[in-house]
Design an enzyme around this catalytic site. Structure first.
Site, PDB file in Angstrom:
ATOM      1  N   HIS A 115       2.900   7.537  -3.874  1.00  0.00           N
ATOM      2  CA  HIS A 115       1.805   8.341  -4.409  1.00  0.00           C
ATOM      3  C   HIS A 115       1.728   9.673  -3.668  1.00  0.00           C
ATOM      4  O   HIS A 115       2.395   9.862  -2.644  1.00  0.00           O
ATOM      5  CB  HIS A 115       0.466   7.599  -4.287  1.00  0.00           C
TER       6      HIS A 115
HETATM    7  P1  TYD Z   1      -2.529   2.343  -0.894  1.00  0.00           P
HETATM    8  O1  TYD Z   1      -3.036   3.622  -0.313  1.00  0.00           O
HETATM    9  O2  TYD Z   1      -1.976   2.370  -2.279  1.00  0.00           O
HETATM   10  O3  TYD Z   1      -1.424   1.713   0.085  1.00  0.00           O
HETATM   11  P2  TYD Z   1       0.008   2.260   0.518  1.00  0.00           P
HETATM   12  O4  TYD Z   1       0.088   3.708   0.190  1.00  0.00           O
HETATM   13  O5  TYD Z   1       0.060   2.006   1.978  1.00  0.00           O
HETATM   14  O6  TYD Z   1       1.029   1.453  -0.166  1.00  0.00           O
HETATM   15  O7  TYD Z   1      -3.692   1.266  -0.785  1.00  0.00           O
HETATM   16  C1  TYD Z   1      -3.490  -0.091  -1.122  1.00  0.00           C
HETATM   17  C2  TYD Z   1      -4.834  -0.652  -1.575  1.00  0.00           C
HETATM   18  O8  TYD Z   1      -5.786  -0.580  -0.519  1.00  0.00           O
HETATM   19  C3  TYD Z   1      -5.421   0.080  -2.759  1.00  0.00           C
HETATM   20  O9  TYD Z   1      -6.002  -0.877  -3.614  1.00  0.00           O
HETATM   21  C4  TYD Z   1      -6.507   0.940  -2.157  1.00  0.00           C
HETATM   22  C5  TYD Z   1      -6.924   0.175  -0.935  1.00  0.00           C
HETATM   23  N1  TYD Z   1      -7.339   1.054   0.170  1.00  0.00           N
HETATM   24  C6  TYD Z   1      -8.677   1.121   0.538  1.00  0.00           C
HETATM   25  O10 TYD Z   1      -9.543   0.449  -0.035  1.00  0.00           O
HETATM   26  N2  TYD Z   1      -9.046   1.942   1.567  1.00  0.00           N
HETATM   27  C7  TYD Z   1      -8.142   2.704   2.224  1.00  0.00           C
HETATM   28  O11 TYD Z   1      -8.513   3.462   3.169  1.00  0.00           O
HETATM   29  C8  TYD Z   1      -6.764   2.631   1.834  1.00  0.00           C
HETATM   30  C9  TYD Z   1      -5.723   3.446   2.525  1.00  0.00           C
HETATM   31  C10 TYD Z   1      -6.415   1.792   0.807  1.00  0.00           C
END
Ligand code: TYD
Length: 133
Positions: free
Chosen positions: A50
């Site tokens: 992302h």
């Molecule tokens: P995501 O940022 O997509 O993870 P990565 O980039 O590490 O693969 O986040 C994964 C899930 O966690 C998504 O459902 C959003 C949630 N999340 C939160 O609730 N709070 C946060 O601060 C973060 C970073 C993620």
């Protein structure tokens, strides 16, 4: 744009009793609003995938190692993080993927914004369209 992502060395106080690294006011180009970390990541897992509209992030391998693939829509760069005193600054508008986590790796993230799903671009085509608009 990808050149705006860079490795920042975290000031440290070395000591035979163990090293101490400090991130404070002027280490990062923003005031951090959120800290989170990834751990117990399987070696074949991909994280990220992302970009952010507003949020800047600073990634540190507190333990172990992992790779970050950065993509500004024009060029790509692969960065290995494997030192607790060196972090990767990722500005806005950069697509990032994290992979090849070593066993026991911990990825600390210091973010400039609170969590907000609306700040994410999670589809690569939408990301490319956003930088061309
Ligand atoms: P995501 O940022 O997509 O993870 P990565 O980039 O590490 O693969 O986040 C994964 C899930 O966690 C998504 O459902 C959003 C949630 N999340 C939160 O609730 N709070 C946060 O601060 C973060 C970073 C993620």
């Amino acid at each position: 744009m990808i050149d705006n992502s860079k490795i920042i060395e975290i000031p440290r106080i070395t000591d035979p009793r163990g090293n101490l690294a400090v991130i404070e006011n002027n280490t990062l180009p923003y005031d951090l609003k959120r800290v989170y970390y990834l751990y117990d990541v399987p070696s074949d897992a991909y994280r990220g995938g992302h970009s952010h509209k507003k949020c800047m992030e600073f990634l540190v391998a507190l333990s172990g190692s992992f790779e970050v693939v950065l993509d500004d829509g024009t060029s790509k760069k692969r960065v290995t993080l494997n030192k607790p005193n060196k972090g990767l600054l990722i500005p806005t508008g950069i697509w990032r993927e994290l992979e090849n986590f070593s066993s026991g790796a911990v990825c600390l993230v210091l973010a400039s914004e609170e969590y907000e799903e609306a700040d994410y671009i999670r589809e690569y085509e939408v990301f490319i369209a956003s930088i061309n608009s």
